[in-house]
Design a protein around this motif. Sequence first.
Motif, PDB file in Angstrom:
ATOM      1  N   ASP A 112      31.014  44.718  44.495  1.00 16.44           N
ATOM      2  CA  ASP A 112      29.634  45.133  44.270  1.00 16.44           C
ATOM      3  C   ASP A 112      29.434  44.870  42.575  1.00 16.44           C
ATOM      4  OD1 ASP A 112      27.107  45.580  44.492  1.00 16.44           O
ATOM      5  OD2 ASP A 112      27.312  47.833  44.368  1.00 16.44           O
ATOM      6  N   TYR A 113      29.419  43.563  41.993  1.00 17.76           N
ATOM      7  CA  TYR A 113      29.246  43.267  40.602  1.00 17.76           C
ATOM      8  C   TYR A 113      29.096  41.776  40.341  1.00 17.76           C
ATOM      9  CZ  TYR A 113      29.936  43.111  35.610  1.00 17.76           C
ATOM     10  OH  TYR A 113      29.745  42.920  34.378  1.00 17.76           O
ATOM     11  N   THR A 114      28.183  41.339  39.498  1.00 18.61           N
ATOM     12  CA  THR A 114      27.709  40.024  39.440  1.00 18.61           C
ATOM     13  C   THR A 114      27.666  39.965  37.884  1.00 18.61           C
ATOM     14  OG1 THR A 114      25.294  40.428  39.551  1.00 18.61           O
ATOM     15  CG2 THR A 114      26.611  39.797  41.448  1.00 18.61           C
ATOM     16  N   THR A 115      27.879  38.460  37.429  1.00 19.15           N
ATOM     17  CA  THR A 115      27.966  38.207  36.017  1.00 19.15           C
ATOM     18  C   THR A 115      27.545  36.647  36.083  1.00 19.15           C
ATOM     19  OG1 THR A 115      29.286  38.133  33.991  1.00 19.15           O
ATOM     20  CG2 THR A 115      30.498  37.742  36.069  1.00 19.15           C
ATOM     21  N   ALA A 157      36.287  48.490  36.714  1.00 16.49           N
ATOM     22  CA  ALA A 157      37.186  48.858  37.696  1.00 16.49           C
ATOM     23  C   ALA A 157      36.625  49.462  38.736  1.00 16.49           C
ATOM     24  CB  ALA A 157      38.169  49.945  37.041  1.00 16.49           C
ATOM     25  N   GLU A 158      35.737  50.274  38.837  1.00 17.30           N
ATOM     26  CA  GLU A 158      34.889  51.023  40.076  1.00 17.30           C
ATOM     27  C   GLU A 158      34.786  50.119  41.051  1.00 17.30           C
ATOM     28  OE1 GLU A 158      32.338  54.714  40.423  1.00 17.30           O
ATOM     29  OE2 GLU A 158      31.134  53.098  39.717  1.00 17.30           O
ATOM     30  N   PRO A 159      33.832  48.833  40.774  1.00 18.47           N
ATOM     31  CA  PRO A 159      33.336  48.101  42.061  1.00 18.47           C
ATOM     32  C   PRO A 159      34.753  47.262  42.448  1.00 18.47           C
ATOM     33  CG  PRO A 159      32.420  47.174  40.163  1.00 18.47           C
ATOM     34  CD  PRO A 159      32.907  48.655  39.652  1.00 18.47           C
ATOM     35  N   MET A 196      36.673  50.066  44.763  1.00 16.65           N
ATOM     36  CA  MET A 196      35.919  50.134  45.926  1.00 16.65           C
ATOM     37  C   MET A 196      36.197  49.144  46.989  1.00 16.65           C
ATOM     38  SD  MET A 196      32.311  51.844  44.978  1.00 16.65           S
ATOM     39  CE  MET A 196      32.337  53.560  44.185  1.00 16.65           C
ATOM     40  N   ALA A 197      36.027  47.788  46.458  1.00 18.79           N
ATOM     41  CA  ALA A 197      36.325  46.866  47.182  1.00 18.79           C
ATOM     42  C   ALA A 197      37.678  46.840  47.912  1.00 18.79           C
ATOM     43  CB  ALA A 197      36.041  45.357  46.661  1.00 18.79           C
TER      44      ALA A 197
END
Length: 282
Positions: free
Chosen positions: A89-92, A101-103, A106-107
């Motif tokens: 849950d992260y885009t760039t 680290a968190e997303p 979590m995945a």
Amino acid sequence: MKKISILAALLVMLTMTFTSCKEDTQPRLEYPTEFVLNRPAYADQLILVEQNGFIRFTCSQANYGLATTPTYQLQVSKTEDFAEYQTVDYTTTKADMVIPAEPFAMAVCSLYEWTEASQAEQSVPVWVRCISSVPNASDKYTIASNAVKLEQVKVYFAVKLPAAIYLIGQPSGWDINSTAMPLYETEIGSKVYKGTYTIEAGQFQFRFYDELGDWDYYSIGAQDTDSPVGISFTDGEYAGECCYDPTTKSAGKGSWECTTWEGGDVEMTVNLQNKTVVFRAL
């Protein structure tokens, strides 16, 4: 006259042909066929993904034919074919991707279906691929990269929990910081909240907040105006609409009030997807 008409028609056709050719040669994005996620130098090493840290990947831009700014998002899987996977849950928009680290954790926790912190004490293999897409463009411009295997990944236990809203009113002493009466999401991300509480006679006046500490924002109420709205139960149930606009000051400030409530347990369901509430006497 007939010759002139024929010549005019030919002239129009030639003009249309040249125009069409000109349009066909205009620069445009191409549907991508190649997209490479680079294998990190640390792929064979033990990778510790620690809280407040990050994990880094790089990729080469997909062959869109034109300079563009794609959005990149990682997916993780147990297998190279990605038969089952979780999306980070992260885009760039940067090809040098620094993923918090968190997303990522979590995945991985979700991928391995870990429910206890002790399960995250082991290191596990993780396949990673990247999805490149062009914002506001057709899915034909979306492409998945090759898969890269990380041999030993150890993440901290990070599991996304259901969100909560909080009942604030007479039963909680009108304390804007009270977490005593939460309603939790029935499913993560559903925005449907449910909880059951005992409401004493003469205490049925309240609204909800999805963030605490500020009376003027994040309120979920019967109306925007800051005054109670009288309700009544029919066959043990009340159903109605709610007002919620977290970006507007003083929205949703009207409390629900039932002056005929004789006391007892109430099952409360708040649906912020369609902005409705159901109160059921138990």
